[in-house]
Design a protein around this motif. Structure first.
Motif, PDB file in Angstrom:
ATOM      1  N   ASN A 104       0.804  -1.225   0.000  1.00 42.34           N
ATOM      2  CA  ASN A 104       0.000   0.000   0.000  1.00 42.34           C
ATOM      3  C   ASN A 104       0.839   1.279   0.000  1.00 42.34           C
ATOM      4  N   PHE A 105       2.103   1.159   0.352  1.00 36.49           N
ATOM      5  CA  PHE A 105       2.945   2.351   0.513  1.00 36.49           C
ATOM      6  C   PHE A 105       3.739   2.686  -0.756  1.00 36.49           C
ATOM      7  N   ILE A 106       3.465   2.003  -1.823  1.00 34.00           N
ATOM      8  CA  ILE A 106       4.190   2.285  -3.069  1.00 34.00           C
ATOM      9  C   ILE A 106       3.896   3.714  -3.525  1.00 34.00           C
ATOM     10  N   LYS A 107       4.954   4.482  -3.800  1.00 35.12           N
ATOM     11  CA  LYS A 107       4.817   5.826  -4.358  1.00 35.12           C
ATOM     12  C   LYS A 107       5.679   5.913  -5.608  1.00 35.12           C
ATOM     13  N   PHE A 108       5.221   6.667  -6.551  1.00 37.03           N
ATOM     14  CA  PHE A 108       5.963   6.818  -7.805  1.00 37.03           C
ATOM     15  C   PHE A 108       6.728   8.135  -7.769  1.00 37.03           C
TER      16      PHE A 108
END
Length: 959
Positions: A104-108
């Protein structure tokens, strides 16, 4: 957009929310849950600002259990849900991962990740980001950074001192320019440079009580520096936030007298770490070897622990030469340790200054003068002294090695050009019967009591006596001949601006009402009861050349440092008792750059002390038509006699003649002593000579450069700030509801009016003056570069000569090391632009950014995402080649920066080492700092890395 429960999406406007999951689809609305922080968002299906998260073959992803996998294939179900197949990085096992199980913590954050995830920005913002990088790089390297970024005129000697002192590590100097030459401005420019360059972070300014507000306003209005005024009330409030109230602010102004009275506050100031100490009116620091004053001891204690110290005084010798030595001792106690040795050394340098006069005038030197110079310059070649270039080189070396040359700067009006002529017009007027009656009544009622000063003040202002007996409703303006005279002057000079200064706000307000109601005069007031914003508006109304006020009526605060040099008529409705205040009043118009003769009008009432006072100023001190550096010293000496005469109201000719003779005698003697004591060599060094004028020309060229205007308007437009051109080179900036960010640095909620023109800013102090170093511009650049704004873009290139579908990849890399303000002088984050074709060839050097950008067309994000997805494998390959292409350029940048750094700091170190052998005013700490700095910057340059900052995918079309 096609939605299904369990799909993963990411917010385009709130990227910090992480991955969202579709949890509800109801009619035209969808609901996303962001598990990373438990937030939910409700969106309209057709206009949701979100992007579908879809990884592709070759990407690396992380599961909610924190293990990673390399994607080999992507499977999509009929419902529109994705499953990723690939290999676990840690075990090598073949695994599958449904998208709902993604971390859920994936950031681009990386540009390439955002590009592939469909988070694609407008192509105009890509250009904005590149421009921001270019301009940030240029400003951080600029040798003129911070010099002219304030609301200041380009005056050579001020800029020279600011550059010389502002670039030093922990500067410790005495700024001793004469009254009216801008010591406060010089100090402000030094402070600004020290803060911008990172050499200083915390600044403490100590001033007399009466100057606290003036410093606060000057730092804010001229340099956008938000100082905090500390007094007992502020300290009590701040104790709720910190044990030591001085820890709550970085930039502090307070009264030296307050610290003297409040021991606990002085101890708290001592406990804080400060980088720079500024002390105004330093001539009040009384010192003797046996009994230094408490004020001197306070400053001495602070100067021992604070690295940088600026002392300001217009009269360095006012309290005697020993006190002057004592102030130099505050700056460098090791250098100035013995008064007798200091006097002897000064006498020797006095001979040197006399011997250099022929160098200045071009005359031949005699044998004695050559011998004197050879004692200081053993390498002097007397046979070359007829050569003009050699003489200039000798003079430069003498200036560099001169006694107090590095520690003290003093410019005088006698050595400065650009000041106007002043003319006095005095108007004697009969004392009205109403005033005579009020004065008699006051005497009959025993109101004429108190010391001579109190009596003098009463008689100087008969309108106040009248008001006490007649009440507030009885207006003295109905019969006071000065009012009718002023109205006549206003009519006669109807096309001229007129500044009127009187002692109190009540007088200014009463006259403003009378002028407006009796004759309809366009006028405005300026007094201490107004807020800073109200004063700015009033000053702007007066400065407006077309529909603005013809007359401004000020209380004494009108002499607080404002610049009204666009006017040439000054009316002194009454006179102050302090010669310094008189000079400050006249100084509002008598400034460098004033193009007209300053007309000083003084109406005064006969049979009052006003007649005595104007005679004392004019016949005794010549204070109206010439600047009077002796005024305060003479005033302190004769004030008792002066007050006595003023208190008598009707002074005898004999006593008046005696006072005038004594005043003239002291004034002439002190003036001759000052002239004799002028150190012309020091003045030449302080003025900067031809180099200072070259600096002015350079800064004037920078002012004329339109790149700031173009960038700023582009920045405001893309951020979403409304711009309204108001003419007269002013623009109103207003926040809007569709801004990219909730608040913009330095932009108030109700907006602000700005100008890019220095002349306009100097005459319109209600306008913000935007320069490259203004908080709005610097903050805007930082805002863009610290976010993802413009880090990705997709554009179309319409070109019939290329096959449709031809692709290019434009990449912006940044070569950067650890953040270090001193490193930025030589190698700030440096942009490297590449433009690759599909074969990986860099054609960026043949096709400039602006030329390329102008040929591109924007496309909508849906089509852009499809084009990227179709070429993802090729783009991956091109990015891999790009870093190899950028690396040699990074190596070159580091090598060039290292060479410049070593040459610059090495030359500076070599010069100071040679100078220290002759002039002990060079401190060991300066040399040690330069050696340590060279070592540290070399190490940081070794750590330079490449970072991909932005990427733009371009597809050729023939349509």
């Amino acid at each position: 957009m096609s939605f299904a429960l369990g799909q993963r999406w990411i917010s385009d406007t709130e990227t910090d929310l992480g991955l969202g999951t579709v949890v509800a689809i109801e009619g035209r609305m969808i609901t996303l849950l962001f598990p990373a922080n438990g937030e939910q968002r409700l969106y309209a299906r057709d206009s949701a600002p979100i992007t579908r998260v879809r990884f592709n073959e070759g990407d690396k992803i992380t599961s909610h259990e924190e293990w990673q996998m390399d994607i080999r294939a992507v499977e999509e179900t009929e419902e529109g849900l994705l499953t990723y197949h690939g290999t676990r990085v840690d075990t090598g096992a073949e695994v599958s991962l449904r998208e709902v199980m993604l971390n859920n913590f994936i950031k681009f954050n990386k540009p390439q990740d955002r590009l592939f995830a469909g988070q694609i920005d407008r192509h105009s913002r890509f250009a904005l980001r590149y421009e921001a990088l270019i301009h940030q790089h240029a400003r951080r390297r600029s040798p003129t950074r911070g010099l002219a970024s304030g609301r200041v005129s380009l005056i050579p000697h001020q800029l020279h001192i600011a550059r010389e002192v502002g670039h030093r590590h922990a500067p410790r100097v005495l700024l001793a320019d004469e009254v009216g030459l801008g010591k406060t401005i010089e100090a402000g420019m030094v402070i600004h440079q020290q803060l911008l360059s990172g050499r200083a972070h915390r600044v403490l300014i100590l001033v007399p009580d009466s100057l606290q507000y003036q410093w606060l306003v000057e730092m804010l209005r001229r340099f956008n520096l938000m100082f905090s005024l500390f007094d007992e009330e502020r300290c009590v409030e701040s104790e709720h936030d910190a044990v030591n109230p001085f820890d709550t602010e970085q930039l502090v102004i307070c009264s030296l007298d307050w610290l003297r009275k409040k021991k606990v506050r002085f101890e708290q100031v001592q406990e804080c770490e400060w980088d720079l100490l500024v002390v105004d009116e330093a001539h009040h620091l009384v010192w003797s070897e046996e009994a230094p004053s408490r004020e001197y001891q306070i400053v001495e204690t602070l100067a021992e622990q604070i690295p940088g110290v600026l002392l300001l005084t217009a009269t360095p010798d006012q309290l005697g030469h020993a006190s002057h030595f004592a102030r130099l001792r505050l700056l460098d106690p090791e250098r100035f340790y013995d008064y007798d040795a200091f006097v002897a050394e000064e006498q020797a340098y006095g001979q040197v200054a006399d011997a250099t006069q022929p160098l200045l005038s071009g005359d031949a030197l005699n044998a004695e003068q050559i011998d004197i110079l050879k004692n200081l310059l053993p390498e002097l070649d007397a046979s070359q002294l007829q050569n003009e270039e050699y003489r200039e080189e000798v003079l430069k070396d003498l200036l560099d090695r001169h006694g107090t040359g590095r520690i003290m700067f003093r410019n005088t009006r006698a050595a400065s050009a650009g000041f106007p002529v002043r003319e006095l017009h005095a108007y004697p007027m009969p004392l009205p019967e109403q005033y005579k009656t009020a004065i008699r009544v006051m005497g009959m009622m025993g109101g004429n009591t108190g010391d001579a000063l109190a009596k003098a003040k009463r008689y100087l202002y008969p309108e106040k006596i009248f008001g006490q007996f007649e009440g507030d409703n009885a207006s003295w303006t109905q019969f006071d001949p000065r009012v009718d005279w002023l109205l006549n002057l206003i009519k006669t000079e109807r096309h001229e601006k007129i500044l009127v200064i009187c002692s109190e706000a009540a007088s200014a307000l009463t006259m403003e009402n009378t002028l407006r109601t009796r004759e309809g005069v366009r006028c405005t007031v300026f007094h201490e009861g107004m807020s800073l914003l109200e004063r700015d508006k009033s000053a702007a109304y007066f400065a407006d050349p077309d529909g603005g006020a013809q007359v401004m009526l000020c209380s004494e605060i009108g002499s607080e440092g404002r610049n009204f040099q666009f006017a040439r008529h000054l009316v002194l409705f009454d006179l102050p008792l302090n010669p310094d205040l008189l000079e400050q009043r006249i100084g509002r118009l008598d400034r460098i750059g004033q193009k007209n003769v300053v007309q000083i009008h003084v109406p005064y009432l006969e049979e009052t002390p006003q007649r005595t006072l104007i005679r004392w100023y004019h016949e005794g001190l010549d204070a109206f038509e010439h600047t009077c550096p002796t005024g305060r010293v003479v005033f302190d000496e004769v004030q008792e006699q002066l007050f006595t005469l003023l208190a008598e109201n009707q002074s005898s000719d004999e006593s008046m003649s005696s006072l005038l003779e004594q005043t003239r005698s002291m004034h002439n003697a002190l003036k001759a002593k000052l002239e004799q004591g002028r150190d012309r060599l020091l003045e030449i060094q302080s003025s900067g000579g031809a180099h200072a004028h070259q600096l002015v020309e350079q800064l004037a060229e920078e002012d004329d450069d339109t790149s700031l205007v173009a960038f700023a308007l582009h920045l405001f437009d893309d951020i979403g700030i409304a711009q309204d051109d108001r003419g007269e080179q002013a623009v109103v900036l207003t926040p809007t509801d569709h801004m990219l960010i909730s608040s913009f640095p330095g932009l108030p909620e109700d907006g602000v009016t700005v100008t890019f023109e220095r002349d306009v800013a100097l005459s319109r102090e209600d306008l913000s003056f935007l320069t490259w170093d203004h908080p709005m511009i610097r903050g805007g650049i930082d805002l863009v570069l610290a976010s993802e704004i413009g880090s990705t873009a997709v554009s179309l290139l319409k070109n019939s000569k290329m096959p449709a579908g031809t692709i290019f990849l434009e990449l912006i890399y940044v070569a950067e090391s650890a953040s270090h303000p001193q490193l930025y002088r030589f190698m700030p984050p440096t942009p490297i632009r590449l433009l690759l074709d599909k074969n990986g060839n860099n054609v960026g050097e043949q096709v400039g950014f602006e030329q390329f950008h102008r040929q591109l067309m924007p496309i909508n994000r849906q089509l852009a995402s499809k084009l990227v997805a179709a070429s993802q494998a090729v783009i991956h390959e091109m990015i891999g080649k790009a870093e190899h292409a950028a690396h040699p350029r990074m190596v070159q940048i580091v090598a060039e920066a290292r060479h410049t750094m070593q040459h610059t700091l090495g030359a500076e170190l070599s010069r100071l080492e040679q100078l220290k052998a002759i002039n002990p005013s060079v401190r060991d700490s300066e040399l040690e700092h330069l050696r340590d700095l060279q070592h540290e910057l070399n190490h940081l340059m070794d750590q330079t890395q490449l970072k991909l900052d932005a990427v733009r995918f371009v597809v050729v079309t023939n349509q």
